[in-house]
Structures are given as C-alpha cells and as structure tokens.
Enzyme design. Structure first.
Site, PDB file in Angstrom:
ATOM      1  N   ARG A 197       0.845  -1.197   0.000  1.00 56.33           N
ATOM      2  CA  ARG A 197       0.000   0.000   0.000  1.00 56.33           C
ATOM      3  C   ARG A 197       0.878   1.244   0.000  1.00 56.33           C
ATOM      4  O   ARG A 197       1.758   1.401   0.833  1.00 56.33           O
ATOM      5  CB  ARG A 197      -0.927  -0.002   1.213  1.00 56.33           C
ATOM      6  CG  ARG A 197      -1.720   1.304   1.422  1.00 56.33           C
ATOM      7  CD  ARG A 197      -2.915   1.362   0.510  1.00 56.33           C
ATOM      8  NE  ARG A 197      -3.632   2.626   0.642  1.00 56.33           N
ATOM      9  CZ  ARG A 197      -4.655   2.845   1.455  1.00 56.33           C
ATOM     10  NH1 ARG A 197      -5.079   1.869   2.249  1.00 56.33           N
ATOM     11  NH2 ARG A 197      -5.266   4.015   1.491  1.00 56.33           N
ATOM     12  N   ARG A 204      -5.875   1.237  -4.621  1.00 58.96           N
ATOM     13  CA  ARG A 204      -4.928   0.678  -3.659  1.00 58.96           C
ATOM     14  C   ARG A 204      -4.956  -0.843  -3.709  1.00 58.96           C
ATOM     15  O   ARG A 204      -5.996  -1.449  -3.947  1.00 58.96           O
ATOM     16  CB  ARG A 204      -5.168   1.155  -2.232  1.00 58.96           C
ATOM     17  CG  ARG A 204      -6.555   1.039  -1.695  1.00 58.96           C
ATOM     18  CD  ARG A 204      -7.350   2.290  -1.934  1.00 58.96           C
ATOM     19  NE  ARG A 204      -8.488   2.443  -1.063  1.00 58.96           N
ATOM     20  CZ  ARG A 204      -9.462   3.317  -1.308  1.00 58.96           C
ATOM     21  NH1 ARG A 204      -9.434   4.076  -2.379  1.00 58.96           N
ATOM     22  NH2 ARG A 204     -10.457   3.449  -0.463  1.00 58.96           N
ATOM     23  N   ASP A 234      -9.711  -1.017   7.294  1.00 53.97           N
ATOM     24  CA  ASP A 234     -10.301  -0.013   8.173  1.00 53.97           C
ATOM     25  C   ASP A 234     -10.889  -0.672   9.421  1.00 53.97           C
ATOM     26  O   ASP A 234     -11.603  -1.680   9.314  1.00 53.97           O
ATOM     27  CB  ASP A 234     -11.426   0.744   7.464  1.00 53.97           C
ATOM     28  CG  ASP A 234     -10.909   1.657   6.369  1.00 53.97           C
ATOM     29  OD1 ASP A 234      -9.941   2.388   6.625  1.00 53.97           O
ATOM     30  OD2 ASP A 234     -11.467   1.636   5.254  1.00 53.97           O
ATOM     31  N   ILE A 289       7.474 -23.165  37.722  1.00 52.44           N
ATOM     32  CA  ILE A 289       6.911 -21.923  38.253  1.00 52.44           C
ATOM     33  C   ILE A 289       7.314 -20.774  37.320  1.00 52.44           C
ATOM     34  O   ILE A 289       8.494 -20.579  37.037  1.00 52.44           O
ATOM     35  CB  ILE A 289       7.436 -21.655  39.679  1.00 52.44           C
ATOM     36  CG1 ILE A 289       7.091 -22.816  40.603  1.00 52.44           C
ATOM     37  CG2 ILE A 289       6.888 -20.343  40.237  1.00 52.44           C
ATOM     38  CD1 ILE A 289       7.807 -22.757  41.948  1.00 52.44           C
ATOM     39  N   GLU A 293      -5.589 -23.821  38.347  1.00 51.88           N
ATOM     40  CA  GLU A 293      -5.232 -24.244  39.701  1.00 51.88           C
ATOM     41  C   GLU A 293      -5.505 -23.123  40.702  1.00 51.88           C
ATOM     42  O   GLU A 293      -5.207 -21.954  40.437  1.00 51.88           O
ATOM     43  CB  GLU A 293      -3.752 -24.639  39.748  1.00 51.88           C
ATOM     44  CG  GLU A 293      -3.340 -25.198  41.091  1.00 51.88           C
ATOM     45  CD  GLU A 293      -1.916 -25.702  41.085  1.00 51.88           C
ATOM     46  OE1 GLU A 293      -1.547 -26.388  42.064  1.00 51.88           O
ATOM     47  OE2 GLU A 293      -1.172 -25.418  40.137  1.00 51.88           O
ATOM     48  N   TYR A 328       7.311 -20.956  51.896  1.00 51.00           N
ATOM     49  CA  TYR A 328       8.485 -20.284  51.349  1.00 51.00           C
ATOM     50  C   TYR A 328       9.362 -19.694  52.449  1.00 51.00           C
ATOM     51  O   TYR A 328      10.568 -19.523  52.267  1.00 51.00           O
ATOM     52  CB  TYR A 328       8.065 -19.201  50.350  1.00 51.00           C
ATOM     53  CG  TYR A 328       7.659 -19.760  48.999  1.00 51.00           C
ATOM     54  CD1 TYR A 328       8.531 -20.558  48.268  1.00 51.00           C
ATOM     55  CD2 TYR A 328       6.408 -19.492  48.460  1.00 51.00           C
ATOM     56  CE1 TYR A 328       8.166 -21.083  47.039  1.00 51.00           C
ATOM     57  CE2 TYR A 328       6.031 -20.012  47.227  1.00 51.00           C
ATOM     58  CZ  TYR A 328       6.914 -20.811  46.525  1.00 51.00           C
ATOM     59  OH  TYR A 328       6.552 -21.331  45.304  1.00 51.00           O
TER      60      TYR A 328
END
Length: 374
Positions: free
Chosen positions: A83, A94, A99, A187, A209, A221
């Site tokens: 174009r 064109r 659009d 993880i 999960e 942790y």
C-alpha cells in the site's frame, strides 16, 4: 489479558484483488489475533474517483491489542502488502485497504483513529458484507443495528456478491483429537497464560489451579521444612477435589477441556520439598487418589530456562515467591523431565519456549499451537 472484538473492513482494486485480501487476512491472523468469521467477498464500483472495481469484505477479529495497537498493526500490514499513500486526503486505487469499523462498542476519538468509522453508515460496500456477519450489532453513536442502517441507506450503488470466500487461517489448528489437555511447566513458565489463550480462542472449558487460595504457600516459602508436608497434602487434596468436580460437570457448549496443571505435579513437587520418609507416605496417598481421576489425553510441558523463569516470577510480583532460588527451579524442572521420561505411556509434547514470548508475540503463540496440534 482482556479480549476485544474488532470489526474490520477490507478492500482492494489493484493487482490480484482476491490474493491481496487473502494475504491481508493471513497477516491479521498471524500478527493481531483470532479471526472468528469472514463475510463473502463483494464487487463494488470505485467511490469518489475513477478506478477499477473493488473487492470488499468484512471480518470479526478477537485480539488482546488496544485500539491504537490494532491500528498500528493494520497500517504495518498495508505497508507490507504494497500500500502506497500518494495523495493525502484523496481517494485513489490501492492494493489493500484496511479499516477498523468497530472496536468493541467503544467510541474513540484520537489524532490517528476514529471509531466507529465515521463513514461506514453511508457506504453500501461496507454495510452489505458487514450485515452478513453482524446484522444485529448496534452502532454505538447511532443506536441502530447494521441491518437497519442498511435498510435505510441512501447509497444505492451496485454492490454484488462475487461468489468468492476467503480462507480463515485459524481453521488450520484442530484440537478435535483431544477431550482434555493439561498444560504443565515450572513456576513462571506461562502455563496459566497459555491455557487461558487456548480456551478463549478455541472454545475450551478452562480449569485453573487454585494455588493463590492456599494459606500454607507463603508459610512454606519462609519455613519449607516445617510446612512442606502440610502444604503438599493441602495441594493434593485441593487438586484432587477440583479436577474431580470440574471434570464431572459437563459443558455442552465447550469443545474440550484445557487445564493449567495436572494432579501428577503434586508428586514432583513433594519429592523435592519433603524428607525421604515423608515422601514415601505421601506417595502412597497420592497414588490412591490419582488412580481414581481421569487423565488428560495430552500433556504439554513448557520448558523455559531458569533465568527467564526468575524474570517471569519477579514480574508477576507475588511477595512470597520473591526469594525462590535458581537451584529450586532447576530441581523442579529435572523432576518433571524425569517423571515424563519414566512414564512412556503418557502422551506428552515438550515445547522449548526459552526464546519465545507467546503472550506479547502472537507469532510465537502460533508456533506453539503448531507444535501442539501437529
């Protein structure tokens, strides 16, 4: 990730018009998002200038991109397909014209973009193909359906069906061989994101999960030896209950099931976190439960290198994950690969995504779909 519905109008009156339209559809699918439906191609006369006849059609696109991002991608596609805008603010022939007609039901006014398209309600070559895929869609400014806009249209130019239909490249991917797919990984590998994307694009029931609700995870942790067994037992019970409940609830409006985990991950994590004696007890309990639940038809394991995993974990900003060590991630990865290697009866596809960003880059996502559905 929020999914958006975008109606796009396509036109071409230079070169191989049908090939131009098909190339645009292919690139929209590859660069921007899922194409849900495409109208038939129509013939129309050039409007506002002397030129060859146009081929026109409309499509419905589902994308995670914002309106501005969608516009930028569309402009890039037009450029890629040759174009050239030679005359500013003037109509001209064109090779391709794309659009944005509607973006959800939003009204957008920026320097670069106006949505709904300001002239679509006056153009038969837009409204006629659009009415075939969105006749009841309401124009947010005019509060009228596409069908009613077409019925009351002043433009009576000659717009006729060409008899041609473009191919939807998204139909290439088929999950018809699977009733239940589990996405697994370390993880931060992106298994939840991929499961969500597949469920949205391919009409699958999604099982995620419920790890965020586990009260023992932050404690683990901080003090892994103290809370390891409690954590793993609570995970096992919850995963067993969730999978049993979700698989027993049929959804007639979904084509298959996709999950971001399988219960067997409990065995992998527990082997790393528990002492030898605790693990022996845990393993007995695990197999009592595991033998009673349905197994996925396909396991997809997303392999990602440790540095990328650590980066992804930090990005999602969970405080209790901030101190996860590379050694722990390496052990999890080894545990998965050993388990999969020692269970040849499982239907597994291991996909290396270390160099891919399938959330930000749709082409990476499509490459993963190719591997899954091959």
């Amino acid at each position: 990730m929020e999914n958006h519905s975008v109606y796009i109008g396509l036109g071409s009156n230079e070169g191989n018009r049908l090939a131009n339209l098909q190339a645009a559809v292919d690139l929209i699918h590859r660069k921007i998002g899922k194409i849900s439906i495409i109208s038939e191609v129509y013939n129309s006369e050039a409007m506002g200038f002397d030129g060859a006849q146009f081929y026109n059609c409309c499509l419905l696109l589902e994308t995670y991109f914002s309106a501005e991002e969608t516009l930028n991608e569309i402009l890039n596609i037009e450029t890629d397909l040759g174009r050239k805008r030679l005359l500013k603010n003037q109509y001209e022939s064109r090779s391709i014209d794309l659009d944005i007609l509607f973006y959800d039901s939003e009204v957008i006014e920026t320097e670069n973009l106006t949505v709904p398209h300001p002239r679509l309600h006056n153009r038969k070559f837009v409204l006629l193909p659009l009415s075939k895929i969105a006749r009841n869609f309401l124009h947010p400014n005019l509060n009228a359906s596409i069908e009613n806009l077409l019925l009351n249209l002043v433009d009576q130019s000659d717009v006729t069906p060409s008899g041609f239909w473009l191919k939807n490249p998204g139909k290439h991917y088929s999950f018809q061989d699977y009733n239940y797919i589990a996405i697994e990984g370390n993880i931060g590998a992106g298994k939840t994101s991929l499961a969500k994307m597949i469920s949205q694009e391919f009409n699958a029931k999604l099982i995620l999960e419920r790890f965020a609700d586990n009260p023992f995870l932050p404690k683990f942790y901080k003090e892994p030896k103290r809370y390891g067994f409690t954590l793993e037992m609570s995970f096992l019970a919850d995963r067993y209950q969730q999978i049993t409940d979700d698989l027993s609830q049929l959804d007639l409006f979904k084509d298959f099931i996709v999950s971001d985990y399988d219960v067997f991950k409990s065995l992998i994590f527990s082997k790393i976190t528990l002492s030898e004696e605790e693990f022996k007890l845990y393993r007995k309990l695990f197999y009592l439960m595991y033998q009673e639940i349905s197994k996925p038809d396909l396991y997809v394991y997303l392999y990602q290198d440790t540095e990328r995993l650590k980066s992804n974990i930090l990005k999602r900003g969970r405080d209790y994950e901030s101190n996860i060590q590379a050694e722990y991630l390496n052990k999890i990865n080894s545990g998965y690969l050993d388990y999969l290697k020692n269970h040849p009866d499982m239907n597994v596809k291991i996909i290396n995504i270390s160099e891919k960003d399938f959330v930000a880059n749709r082409e990476d996502y499509l490459e993963i779909l190719e591997e899954i559905t091959a």
